[in-house]
Write a protein that holds these residues in place. Sequence first.
Motif, PDB file in Angstrom:
ATOM      1  N   VAL A 186      -9.968   2.578  12.529  1.00  0.00           N
ATOM      2  CA  VAL A 186      -8.701   2.666  11.741  1.00  0.00           C
ATOM      3  C   VAL A 186      -7.886   4.045  11.914  1.00  0.00           C
ATOM      4  CG1 VAL A 186      -9.464   0.657  10.332  1.00  0.00           C
ATOM      5  CG2 VAL A 186      -9.659   3.045   9.552  1.00  0.00           C
ATOM      6  N   PHE A 187      -8.555   5.143  12.245  1.00  0.00           N
ATOM      7  CA  PHE A 187      -8.262   6.401  12.035  1.00  0.00           C
ATOM      8  C   PHE A 187      -6.725   6.255  12.785  1.00  0.00           C
ATOM      9  CE2 PHE A 187      -8.045  10.861  13.319  1.00  0.00           C
ATOM     10  CZ  PHE A 187      -7.915  11.447  12.071  1.00  0.00           C
ATOM     11  N   PRO A 188      -6.770   5.969  14.290  1.00  0.00           N
ATOM     12  CA  PRO A 188      -5.493   5.845  15.033  1.00  0.00           C
ATOM     13  C   PRO A 188      -4.327   5.033  14.175  1.00  0.00           C
ATOM     14  CG  PRO A 188      -7.216   5.135  16.506  1.00  0.00           C
ATOM     15  CD  PRO A 188      -7.701   5.332  15.034  1.00  0.00           C
ATOM     16  N   GLY A 189      -4.700   4.079  13.541  1.00  0.00           N
ATOM     17  CA  GLY A 189      -3.625   3.324  12.746  1.00  0.00           C
ATOM     18  C   GLY A 189      -3.066   4.544  11.505  1.00  0.00           C
ATOM     19  N   ASN A 190      -3.959   5.063  10.960  1.00  0.00           N
ATOM     20  CA  ASN A 190      -3.595   6.017   9.792  1.00  0.00           C
ATOM     21  C   ASN A 190      -2.773   7.134  10.446  1.00  0.00           C
ATOM     22  OD1 ASN A 190      -5.179   4.409   8.064  1.00  0.00           O
ATOM     23  ND2 ASN A 190      -6.989   5.733   8.101  1.00  0.00           N
ATOM     24  N   ILE A 191      -2.932   7.482  11.494  1.00  0.00           N
ATOM     25  CA  ILE A 191      -2.232   8.578  12.289  1.00  0.00           C
ATOM     26  C   ILE A 191      -0.781   8.161  12.345  1.00  0.00           C
ATOM     27  CG2 ILE A 191      -1.846   9.903  14.382  1.00  0.00           C
ATOM     28  CD1 ILE A 191      -4.914  10.388  14.391  1.00  0.00           C
ATOM     29  N   SER A 192      -0.648   6.963  12.903  1.00  0.00           N
ATOM     30  CA  SER A 192       0.528   6.228  13.044  1.00  0.00           C
ATOM     31  C   SER A 192       1.179   6.068  11.840  1.00  0.00           C
ATOM     32  CB  SER A 192       0.403   4.976  13.915  1.00  0.00           C
ATOM     33  OG  SER A 192       1.479   4.156  14.023  1.00  0.00           O
ATOM     34  N   GLN A 193       0.790   5.543  10.641  1.00  0.00           N
ATOM     35  CA  GLN A 193       1.179   5.484   9.475  1.00  0.00           C
ATOM     36  C   GLN A 193       2.019   6.756   8.760  1.00  0.00           C
ATOM     37  OE1 GLN A 193      -1.597   3.569   6.888  1.00  0.00           O
ATOM     38  NE2 GLN A 193      -0.654   1.620   7.354  1.00  0.00           N
ATOM     39  N   TYR A 194       1.149   7.799   9.214  1.00  0.00           N
ATOM     40  CA  TYR A 194       1.690   9.237   8.844  1.00  0.00           C
ATOM     41  C   TYR A 194       2.712   9.817   9.837  1.00  0.00           C
ATOM     42  CZ  TYR A 194       1.986  14.469   8.264  1.00  0.00           C
ATOM     43  OH  TYR A 194       2.420  15.413   8.075  1.00  0.00           O
ATOM     44  N   THR A 195       2.524   9.744  11.047  1.00  0.00           N
ATOM     45  CA  THR A 195       3.720   9.933  11.912  1.00  0.00           C
ATOM     46  C   THR A 195       4.996   9.141  11.860  1.00  0.00           C
ATOM     47  OG1 THR A 195       2.842   8.771  14.017  1.00  0.00           O
ATOM     48  CG2 THR A 195       1.996  11.147  13.661  1.00  0.00           C
ATOM     49  N   MET A 249     -26.379  -0.335   9.202  1.00  0.00           N
ATOM     50  CA  MET A 249     -25.112  -0.546   8.463  1.00  0.00           C
ATOM     51  C   MET A 249     -24.136   0.681   8.316  1.00  0.00           C
ATOM     52  SD  MET A 249     -23.785  -2.786   6.304  1.00  0.00           S
ATOM     53  CE  MET A 249     -22.459  -2.905   5.356  1.00  0.00           C
ATOM     54  N   GLY A 250     -24.767   1.897   8.124  1.00  0.00           N
ATOM     55  CA  GLY A 250     -23.972   3.028   8.339  1.00  0.00           C
ATOM     56  C   GLY A 250     -23.273   3.086   9.500  1.00  0.00           C
ATOM     57  N   GLU A 251     -23.762   2.710  10.786  1.00  0.00           N
ATOM     58  CA  GLU A 251     -23.147   2.967  11.859  1.00  0.00           C
ATOM     59  C   GLU A 251     -21.829   1.804  11.933  1.00  0.00           C
ATOM     60  OE1 GLU A 251     -23.430   4.792  14.728  1.00  0.00           O
ATOM     61  OE2 GLU A 251     -24.746   5.853  13.498  1.00  0.00           O
ATOM     62  N   LEU A 252     -22.004   0.519  11.417  1.00  0.00           N
ATOM     63  CA  LEU A 252     -21.016  -0.250  11.343  1.00  0.00           C
ATOM     64  C   LEU A 252     -19.607   0.406  10.226  1.00  0.00           C
ATOM     65  CD1 LEU A 252     -19.871  -3.223  11.892  1.00  0.00           C
ATOM     66  CD2 LEU A 252     -20.986  -3.839   9.776  1.00  0.00           C
ATOM     67  N   ALA A 253     -20.144   0.745   9.335  1.00  0.00           N
ATOM     68  CA  ALA A 253     -19.013   1.419   8.360  1.00  0.00           C
ATOM     69  C   ALA A 253     -18.471   2.671   9.079  1.00  0.00           C
ATOM     70  CB  ALA A 253     -19.814   1.932   7.071  1.00  0.00           C
ATOM     71  N   ARG A 254     -19.021   3.582   9.751  1.00  0.00           N
ATOM     72  CA  ARG A 254     -18.686   4.706  10.475  1.00  0.00           C
ATOM     73  C   ARG A 254     -17.831   3.994  11.633  1.00  0.00           C
ATOM     74  NH1 ARG A 254     -18.746   6.095  15.544  1.00  0.00           N
ATOM     75  NH2 ARG A 254     -20.473   4.647  16.000  1.00  0.00           N
ATOM     76  N   GLY A 255     -17.946   2.974  12.229  1.00  0.00           N
ATOM     77  CA  GLY A 255     -16.960   2.503  13.218  1.00  0.00           C
ATOM     78  C   GLY A 255     -15.854   1.823  12.789  1.00  0.00           C
ATOM     79  N   ASP A 256     -15.871   1.365  11.456  1.00  0.00           N
ATOM     80  CA  ASP A 256     -14.650   0.766  10.819  1.00  0.00           C
ATOM     81  C   ASP A 256     -13.689   2.039  10.574  1.00  0.00           C
ATOM     82  OD1 ASP A 256     -12.755  -1.237   9.623  1.00  0.00           O
ATOM     83  OD2 ASP A 256     -13.572  -0.007   7.691  1.00  0.00           O
ATOM     84  N   PHE A 257     -14.393   2.921  10.035  1.00  0.00           N
ATOM     85  CA  PHE A 257     -13.430   4.345   9.570  1.00  0.00           C
ATOM     86  C   PHE A 257     -12.810   4.830  10.964  1.00  0.00           C
ATOM     87  CE2 PHE A 257     -16.416   4.526   5.715  1.00  0.00           C
ATOM     88  CZ  PHE A 257     -15.340   4.240   4.718  1.00  0.00           C
ATOM     89  N   VAL A 258     -13.522   4.700  11.959  1.00  0.00           N
ATOM     90  CA  VAL A 258     -13.092   5.569  12.927  1.00  0.00           C
ATOM     91  C   VAL A 258     -12.280   4.635  13.899  1.00  0.00           C
ATOM     92  CG1 VAL A 258     -13.733   6.375  15.391  1.00  0.00           C
ATOM     93  CG2 VAL A 258     -15.495   6.933  13.427  1.00  0.00           C
TER      94      VAL A 258
END
Length: 66
Positions: A12-21, A1-10
């Motif tokens: 979406v990270f490029p999308g978060n960078i895109s939203q910021y930039t 389960m932890g790996e699945l949650a980690r995978g989700d956070f990782v």
Amino acid sequence: MGELARGDFVAVFPGNISQYTNGISAFGLDTDRARLIRLFFQPVLVACALWSTGAWAAYRASKRPK
């Protein structure tokens, strides 16, 4: 389960960078400051997901010499 949650956070990270930039407002983050703060908390969320589900301990145990 932890790996699945980690995978989700990782994942979406490029999308978060895109939203910021690009200055895109979403999920109540309507300032550059709020979007930047979220980027710094992303690694914290990954660590919390791994720790709270025991995935971190399992990983460390697998790396110990036997």
